[in-house]
Design an enzyme around this catalytic site. Structure first.
Site, PDB file in Angstrom:
ATOM      1  N   LYS A   1     -18.792  26.653  28.022  1.00  0.00           N
ATOM      2  CA  LYS A   1     -20.158  26.387  27.730  1.00  0.00           C
ATOM      3  C   LYS A   1     -20.833  25.866  29.028  1.00  0.00           C
ATOM      4  O   LYS A   1     -20.145  25.083  29.940  1.00  0.00           O
ATOM      5  CB  LYS A   1     -20.457  25.622  26.600  1.00  0.00           C
ATOM      6  CG  LYS A   1     -20.123  24.139  26.784  1.00  0.00           C
ATOM      7  CD  LYS A   1     -20.731  23.328  25.752  1.00  0.00           C
ATOM      8  CE  LYS A   1     -20.503  21.677  25.757  1.00  0.00           C
ATOM      9  NZ  LYS A   1     -21.342  20.988  24.923  1.00  0.00           N
TER      10      LYS A   1
ATOM     11  N   TYR B   1     -22.160  25.118  18.646  1.00  0.00           N
ATOM     12  CA  TYR B   1     -22.581  24.420  17.851  1.00  0.00           C
ATOM     13  C   TYR B   1     -23.076  22.849  18.181  1.00  0.00           C
ATOM     14  O   TYR B   1     -23.215  21.957  17.331  1.00  0.00           O
ATOM     15  CB  TYR B   1     -21.928  24.185  16.335  1.00  0.00           C
ATOM     16  CG  TYR B   1     -21.110  25.374  16.032  1.00  0.00           C
ATOM     17  CD1 TYR B   1     -21.729  26.386  15.317  1.00  0.00           C
ATOM     18  CD2 TYR B   1     -19.770  25.655  16.525  1.00  0.00           C
ATOM     19  CE1 TYR B   1     -21.181  27.610  14.814  1.00  0.00           C
ATOM     20  CE2 TYR B   1     -19.160  27.003  16.121  1.00  0.00           C
ATOM     21  CZ  TYR B   1     -20.075  27.915  15.384  1.00  0.00           C
ATOM     22  OH  TYR B   1     -19.380  29.209  14.980  1.00  0.00           O
ATOM     23  N   HIS B   2     -23.515  22.816  19.379  1.00  0.00           N
ATOM     24  CA  HIS B   2     -23.901  21.594  20.157  1.00  0.00           C
ATOM     25  C   HIS B   2     -25.590  21.617  20.198  1.00  0.00           C
ATOM     26  O   HIS B   2     -26.017  21.018  21.143  1.00  0.00           O
ATOM     27  CB  HIS B   2     -23.162  21.223  21.315  1.00  0.00           C
ATOM     28  CG  HIS B   2     -21.885  21.079  21.102  1.00  0.00           C
ATOM     29  ND1 HIS B   2     -20.880  21.275  22.218  1.00  0.00           N
ATOM     30  CD2 HIS B   2     -21.107  20.798  20.133  1.00  0.00           C
ATOM     31  CE1 HIS B   2     -19.828  21.076  21.817  1.00  0.00           C
ATOM     32  NE2 HIS B   2     -19.873  20.729  20.204  1.00  0.00           N
ATOM     33  N   TYR B   3     -26.181  22.227  19.430  1.00  0.00           N
ATOM     34  CA  TYR B   3     -27.494  22.148  19.690  1.00  0.00           C
ATOM     35  C   TYR B   3     -28.295  20.950  19.408  1.00  0.00           C
ATOM     36  O   TYR B   3     -27.948  19.918  18.699  1.00  0.00           O
ATOM     37  CB  TYR B   3     -28.273  23.337  18.556  1.00  0.00           C
ATOM     38  CG  TYR B   3     -28.100  22.965  17.059  1.00  0.00           C
ATOM     39  CD1 TYR B   3     -28.681  22.286  16.132  1.00  0.00           C
ATOM     40  CD2 TYR B   3     -26.825  23.744  16.697  1.00  0.00           C
ATOM     41  CE1 TYR B   3     -28.296  22.295  14.879  1.00  0.00           C
ATOM     42  CE2 TYR B   3     -26.483  23.696  15.098  1.00  0.00           C
ATOM     43  CZ  TYR B   3     -27.443  22.881  14.590  1.00  0.00           C
ATOM     44  OH  TYR B   3     -27.035  22.637  13.129  1.00  0.00           O
ATOM     45  N   HIS B   4     -29.359  20.588  19.969  1.00  0.00           N
ATOM     46  CA  HIS B   4     -30.205  19.420  19.981  1.00  0.00           C
ATOM     47  C   HIS B   4     -31.708  19.500  20.312  1.00  0.00           C
ATOM     48  O   HIS B   4     -32.074  20.356  20.834  1.00  0.00           O
ATOM     49  CB  HIS B   4     -29.343  18.316  20.984  1.00  0.00           C
ATOM     50  CG  HIS B   4     -29.081  19.137  22.444  1.00  0.00           C
ATOM     51  ND1 HIS B   4     -28.360  19.936  22.713  1.00  0.00           N
ATOM     52  CD2 HIS B   4     -29.908  18.639  23.655  1.00  0.00           C
ATOM     53  CE1 HIS B   4     -28.563  20.408  24.128  1.00  0.00           C
ATOM     54  NE2 HIS B   4     -29.370  19.486  24.386  1.00  0.00           N
TER      55      HIS B   4
END
Length: 512
Positions: free
Chosen positions: A345, A430-433
């Protein structure tokens, strides 16, 4: 702990925390040392549920989703990328792969956190729910050595710290394959002062004007049953001592989708958007929902030459500039075949998106667009990432393991092909912020601008992903902010509570 809304409706608490995820649970445990706390969680309990607790069931919740009750809630961004959010006490710590790694020192300095308190908060979390892997699985070991040999990312052994190179990280799975979620941390609070309401979804924050107050003041929340009639609304309130200085807060810890959504439903957001949904405006601000980001990634797949046991991420590779992060994983294709993966990523994208309401039902997902790779810098990093991933995938170790014919299929070749591949095959880690940023929606103490007695403490406040992934830092943040609030109110006679275990230092990782 109850799912009976009647038991809680109409009562008052010193603090109301909305969302029992990575930040919410340690925050509740900490505040309960001195105050009564209500934790409202839209999902159910993770305890005694093998779908959550057993490592062998990892990823099953991803495949068994529904609109209102499943452990994981699926959403598809306006970019067309499928994503997930946790809907259970423990949040995404109940469904993720459990990899635990701290933020970098640079990140902590950039955000302005107290370094000593950050370390104490990390250590408190780690003494209770973090473990050092006893052994490294076959696929993780092969990729580890390929990261070192072909990727040029030197091996640093086991560490919880963020650093360039290749390392083995911590895990919230113990060495018996049992998951320890954020919900486990509640037991380290004062249980006489904690009430947990499950399967209840907060609809909005209640505001009122307090005579002399210059700003609207949060006084409680309205909520509904998660699987009930959305028109049946219940209320709970903040305790209202005469001394306004001693009043507690409503604290949103509902995540990068949930917290901005609740702010908007409560009347904090762009006036025109609120007007469209007939929501009375409390604070007219364009910043809520802005700056939401996700880390673009793509994955190289191989078919395993044999069926492997369940495999969790144990190894990670980080480039010298910390802009690219690589990790191995796998997923089942059939009972007899295993699909091996190496994912990478772009760690700190500059492309930003926007979250908006789609309707006024808090149980349903808002609209979110991440604008993956919109900025040229991110696309350039993705091409660089592709070249590095290709080198690692073509390593002699991986060739030997999966077979040369399969390995040839992993080649991506030219820069132009990589650019096209990045754009058409973008996925999520799945590391949205973001969405409730510090300096735009909340101040440095996580208090929402324009109102009193309302804070946001979760991943929606993060400017970037801290370290390899956000879980460790979100757990730390709940503990950290709980201590800061106690300090504010002169109630903190401790920083780090007595440790219960200290599991990970006693286990050594063998050199591979």
């Amino acid at each position: 702990m109850t799912s009976n809304v009647e038991e809680v409706s109409g009562k008052s608490f010193d603090y109301i925390v909305v969302g029992g995820g990575a930040s919410g649970c340690p925050l509740v445990a900490t505040l309960s040392q001195k105050f009564s706390v209500l934790l409202i969680e839209r999902g159910g309990s993770p305890f005694n549920d093998p779908m959550i607790s057993e490592a062998t069931n990892f990823k099953r919740p991803f495949m068994e989703t529904d609109e209102f009750l499943s452990i994981a809630q699926r959403f598809v961004s306006e970019d067309g990328v499928m994503n997930l959010r946790g809907r259970v006490l423990g949040g995404t710590t109940a469904i993720n792969n459990g990899f635990y790694s701290r933020a970098s020192e640079d990140y902590i300095e950039k955000v302005g956190w107290d370094k000593k308190l950050v370390r104490e908060a990390y250590e408190w979390i780690e003494s209770k729910v973090v473990f050092q892997p006893k052994d490294i699985s076959e696929w993780q070991s092969i990729v580890k050595d390929s990261l070192v040999d072909a990727g040029g990312l030197p091996y640093n052994g086991f560490s919880l710290d963020h650093m360039p190179g290749t390392k083995v990280g911590g895990s919230i799975f113990d060495n018996n394959g049992k998951r320890h979620t954020a919900a486990d941390l509640l037991v380290y609070g004062n249980l006489d002062r904690i009430t947990v309401l499950l399967n209840a979804t907060v609809k909005n924050v209640i505001f009122h004007n307090n005579g002399t107050a210059t700003k609207p003041e949060a006084g409680g929340v309205q909520f509904i049953k998660s699987n009930g009639n959305g028109n049946e609304v219940y209320e709970v309130y903040l305790s209202r001592p005469k001394d306004t200085e001693s009043r507690g807060d409503v604290i949103l810890s509902a995540g990068p989708l949930g917290s901005p959504q609740i702010l908007l439903l409560s009347g904090i957001g762009p006036h025109e958007q609120l007007k469209h949904f007939n929501i009375s405006s409390i604070v007219d601000t364009t910043e809520v929902g802005k700056g939401i980001k996700d880390t673009p990634c793509f994955v190289v797949f191989f078919e395993s030459p044999k069926t492997l046991r369940s495999d969790l991420t144990q190894v990670v590779g980080v480039t010298e500039d910390s802009q690219i992060i690589i990790q191995p994983s796998f997923g089942y294709i059939t009972r007899n075949k295993t699909n091996l993966r190496i994912g990478a990523k772009v760690a700190n994208p500059v492309s930003q998106g926007k979250l908006e309401l789609k309707n006024t039902d808090p149980r349903k997902n808002p609209s979110v667009r991440f604008n993956y790779l919109l900025e040229q810098k991110d696309l350039d990093q993705c091409v660089r990432m592709g070249h590095l991933l290709e080198k690692i995938s073509q390593s002699n170790l991986i060739k030997l393991y999966v077979g040369s014919q399969q390995n040839e299929n992993a080649k991506l070749s030219t820069e132009e092909e990589l650019r096209k591949f990045c754009k058409t095959n973008v996925q999520t880690f799945y590391h949205y912020h973001g969405g409730s940023g510090i300096g735009s929606v909340v101040d440095k103490d996580y208090k929402v601008y324009g109102v009193n007695q309302l804070r946001v403490v979760d991943g929606s406040t993060l400017p970037d992903v801290p370290g390899t992934n956000p879980m460790a830092t979100l757990l730390m943040l709940g503990r950290y902010q709980g201590i800061k609030i106690l300090d504010e109110r002169g109630q903190n006679s401790f920083h780090c509570l007595p440790k219960h275990g200290g599991q990970y230092p006693s286990i050594s990782v063998p050199e591979m």
